[in-house]
Design an enzyme around this catalytic site. Structure first.
Site, mmCIF file in Angstrom:
data_model
loop_
_atom_site.group_PDB
_atom_site.id
_atom_site.type_symbol
_atom_site.label_atom_id
_atom_site.label_comp_id
_atom_site.label_asym_id
_atom_site.label_seq_id
_atom_site.Cartn_x
_atom_site.Cartn_y
_atom_site.Cartn_z
ATOM 1 N N THR A 252 -3.870 -0.349 1.400
ATOM 2 C CA THR A 252 -2.529 0.187 0.636
ATOM 3 C C THR A 252 -2.549 1.925 0.575
ATOM 4 O OG1 THR A 252 -3.842 0.510 -1.506
ATOM 5 C CG2 THR A 252 -3.352 -1.770 -0.680
ATOM 6 N N ASP A 253 -1.312 2.174 0.117
ATOM 7 C CA ASP A 253 -1.159 3.602 -0.411
ATOM 8 C C ASP A 253 -2.014 3.857 -1.712
ATOM 9 O OD1 ASP A 253 -0.668 6.302 -0.416
ATOM 10 O OD2 ASP A 253 1.488 5.735 0.031
ATOM 11 N N TYR A 254 -2.293 4.798 -2.153
ATOM 12 C CA TYR A 254 -2.896 5.356 -3.119
ATOM 13 C C TYR A 254 -2.811 4.531 -4.499
ATOM 14 C CZ TYR A 254 -5.988 8.901 -5.653
ATOM 15 O OH TYR A 254 -7.087 9.559 -6.005
#
Length: 763
Positions: free
Chosen positions: A287-289
């Site tokens: 995932t992204d942050y």
């Protein structure tokens, strides 16, 4: 305690087996190793491999062993770490994982190495304007070698999001508006980062982002909603991600936006059906942050529900949110997730570590002795200087003002001239600025001291923008007394032969979270240009930018405009090279530059309209698709760029008038350097499909070639057209090439084209 590290003999046997062309035998050995390892792992240790945390320690002093991070690593509850850099910090963390955790599974270390590590290359948007895939690949390879020597295994790059809205700050990280060119750049960067052997201590795993369609955020506002048809996705926005997958990218990062109103991080169609099913992706998805936690704000439920949906959609590693490790013990007991689903994700992460060679040697990329041999080498700086010069786009050059004579007296004016960091642009987390030349120092050297200087103005008088200028204030004596600075600029320019204006944006005004509604030059800079124009001296704008700007209102006052973007480590030298003619500019725009923000989105491959304007008529046309106040066309179109020489095109010729299945037609055009300098022309080929089962773009880039020619020299540039170049996704999302008449076009940009027609006949 069982340490799962490969014995030396097996390590040697597997040398090279982690490349894209790994043998079935090597795959079998990997499967056997991971089967054995997973049979020993507890649920907590498995979930730990899916847990990606950020390092917040002091790199200079190292990790406190009583810290939360240290405790989590020692318990085997961390699979990877981002934002750790420096071989000392990384070595310490890796020893903690290998020596103190029960199974000794090594960590994987990731960082946003976006356009260089210690050697900073131009921002990705600028690199794409070089149209030089070999140089782009080489720059990624240099970045990988430098990052790997510092202990990094993984880079969150390339960002391949197609974007047609320059208000979005992250256009600085991408390759512009075109899916074909963007696909070429994506593949080149993946090859550069990963090399031919992912286990090499000079290679890092690439992570293509942001999957998918993040560049189409509404209003150009970061993290905002995206909504588009599947047919547009397949034809225009998905190709660069597919190109990265085809190039063997090891990992994919999810985007923050929704796809069909479902967040990408929980979108099973996107991550499982399309990415893994249709495209055959074999790596892992991260995932992204905090993307899993952020899905709560999208209305998907609490952290447990969002985590469940992410895993079932196809996410393997959770960046920061700790949703998997924090909720899956209970979710497994309740039957909300299965052991098989968890094991599948764990296997993908372990396979990545295996392919990186971390089980053979967890410290293979932590090499203090190699850092000096790869960091900022003369070769890498030479490449950075050349790629920067290739990326500059000469937008205007009235009466051949550029290049300047060496004996010209110049007035260098602008608020960022003495700031080293402002040459770098967004995402330069490891750069050492100590020995970079400022623009001021580079021109003082190149001009032989025939230079005067003034700050001239503030970057901006917009109160909302002011806070992002703190970095500039910390680096230089940044003045704000507007009237005094204007007087000083006029005085500095009076005795000059030419005025060089270093204006535009600061590095902090583009990139992530830095969207802009007004992308024209700030009022303070426009006032400076207007005041200096009264002197009647020739003026050159060196436009620093992370996006295409609106230059319509200042363009008439300027004699030359050189878009230099944010050029990197050797940017000051490269600008002087071009301004004084040691390098002939050859950059070509990869995003159209609008006349007005109100035109956005403006791009060359638009769909046709039933009421087009009549090109033979001027001005506003009633009941036609046009604006009352400005032209439809951009100020500078996709593919545009000037040179210090001139090129002439011969007639476009086709080898035949009919194309059959399994056959080809060759389009060719002769290009001649008709000027007095050696130069590089980027010959562009486009195809149009006027009649089809769905509406098709007015033209699409299908091929390009850079040719370097001496004065008077000619070259024949050819393009082989096969049915594959004619294919598109129809309304059923089937890839088809439909019979009928096609137009092929060739020229120097997306507007200056000549065309010829052929007919595709299916048997």
């Amino acid at each position: 305690m069982k340490k799962y590290l490969l014995p030396a003999a097996l390590c040697l046997a597997l040398c090279g087996s982690c490349s894209k062309s790994a043998s079935n035998g090597a795959d079998a050995r990997m499967d056997e190793f991971i089967d054995s390892l997973m049979s020993e792992m507890t649920l907590e240790e498995k979930l730990g491999q899916l847990n990606l945390l950020t390092y917040n320690g002091d790199i200079a002093t190292g990790l406190r062993h009583d810290s939360d991070m240290a405790a989590e690593v020692a318990r085997g509850r961390v699979g990877g770490v981002l934002n750790a850099r420096g071989y000392k910090a990384i070595s310490e963390l890796q020893h903690l994982a290998v020596d103190s955790s029960r199974l000794g599974i090594p960590l994987m270390f990731g960082l946003d190495v976006i356009h260089g590590y210690q050697t900073v290359f131009p921002i990705p948007l600028a690199q794409s304007c070089s149209w030089d895939m070999a140089a782009i690949e080489e720059a990624a390879s240099v970045a990988a070698a430098e990052a790997a020597a510092d202990g990094l295994d993984w880079t969150y790059s390339p960002m391949v999001d197609i974007s047609r809205d320059p208000r979005w700050g992250r256009v600085a990280e991408g390759a512009g508006e075109d899916p074909f060119l963007g696909s070429c750049v994506a593949a080149a960067m993946v090859r550069g980062y990963q090399g031919s052997d992912l286990s090499s201590p000079r290679s890092v795993m690439s992570c293509v982002k942001h999957f998918a369609c993040y560049g189409a955020s509404e209003g150009g506002r970061d993290y905002n909603a995206v909504d588009m048809s599947r047919i547009r996705m397949y034809n225009e926005y998905l190709p660069p991600y597919k190109a990265a997958v085809d190039a063997g990218v090891g990992s994919v990062m999810t985007s923050f936006n929704v796809i069909d109103f479902v967040p990408a991080t929980a979108n099973k169609w996107l991550l499982s059906d399309l990415l893994r099913g249709q495209w055959g992706f074999k790596g892992f998805v991260v995932t992204d942050y905090t993307a899993i936690a952020e899905m709560e704000a999208h209305g998907l439920g609490d952290l447990a529900e969002c985590s469940r949906r992410a895993l079932k959609a196809g996410v393997d590693m959770d960046m920061i949110a700790q949703g998997f490790i924090g909720t899956f013990d209970k979710a497994l007991q309740q039957g909300d997730v299965s052991q098989k689903e968890i094991d599948t994700a764990v296997r993908r992460v372990l396979e990545a570590k295996y392919k990186l060679g971390l089980f053979a040697d967890p410290f293979r990329r932590i090499a203090e002795h190699r850092i000096d041999s790869v960091k900022l080498t003369p070769e890498s700086r030479t490449l950075a200087r050349r790629l920067a010069a290739e990326s500059f786009v000469l937008l205007k050059n009235s009466e051949g003002l550029l290049p300047l004579r060496r004996d010209a007296r110049v007035a260098l004016i602008g608020p960022i001239c003495k700031a080293r960091k402002q040459l770098q642009g967004t995402w330069c987390v490891a750069a050492d600025y100590s020995d970079y030349l400022t623009l001021h120092d580079a021109f003082a050297e190149a001009s032989g001291g025939r230079m005067t200087y003034a700050q001239g103005c503030r970057v901006s008088d917009n109160e909302r923008v002011e806070p992002v200028l703190d970095a500039l204030r910390r680096e230089v004596d940044y003045r704000t007394d507007d009237e005094a600075m204007l007087r000083e600029a006029v005085q500095a320019a009076r005795g000059a032969d030419v005025i060089l204006l270093a204006l535009g944006e600061t590095a902090e005004m583009s990139g992530e979270s830095n969207s802009m509604c007004d992308i024209s030059l700030p009022a303070t800079q426009k006032r400076l240009i207007a005041e200096l124009s009264r002197l009647g001296k020739p003026m050159v704008l060196l436009n620093f930018s992370g996006r295409p700007n609106v230059l319509t209102d200042v363009e008439p006052q300027l004699d030359a405009i050189l878009n230099v973007w944010f050029p990197g480590t050797e940017g000051a030298h490269a600008i002087c090279d071009v301004v004084y003619g040691d390098f002939n500019p050859c950059g070509r725009l990869t995003m159209s530059m609008p006349r007005s923000v109100g035109q956005i989105p403006v791009y060359y491959a638009m769909l046709p309209t039933g009421r087009p304007v009549d090109p033979a008529k001027e001005g506003y046309q009633m009941y036609r698709s046009n604006y009352m106040d400005v032209e439809n066309s951009p100020l500078y179109p996709f593919g545009y760029g000037l040179s210090y020489t001139t090129f002439a095109y011969g007639d476009l010729q086709l080898s035949g008038s009919k194309l059959a299945d399994g056959g080809k037609i060759v389009a060719k055009v002769k290009v001649t350097n008709t000027g007095t300098r050696r130069g590089t022309e980027t010959v562009q080929f486009y195809i149009a499909d006027p009649v089809a089962s769905v509406s098709r773009p007015v033209k699409e880039l299908k091929h390009f070639e850079r040719v370097a020619l001496d004065p008077g020299q000619s070259a024949e540039v050819s393009f082989e057209i096969t049915p594959e170049q004619l294919a598109f996704y129809n309304s059923d999302l089937n890839l088809v090439a439909e019979p009928g008449e096609f137009r092929v076009m060739a020229g120097s940009d997306s507007e200056r084209l000549q065309s010829a027609s052929f007919v595709y006949e299916q048997r």
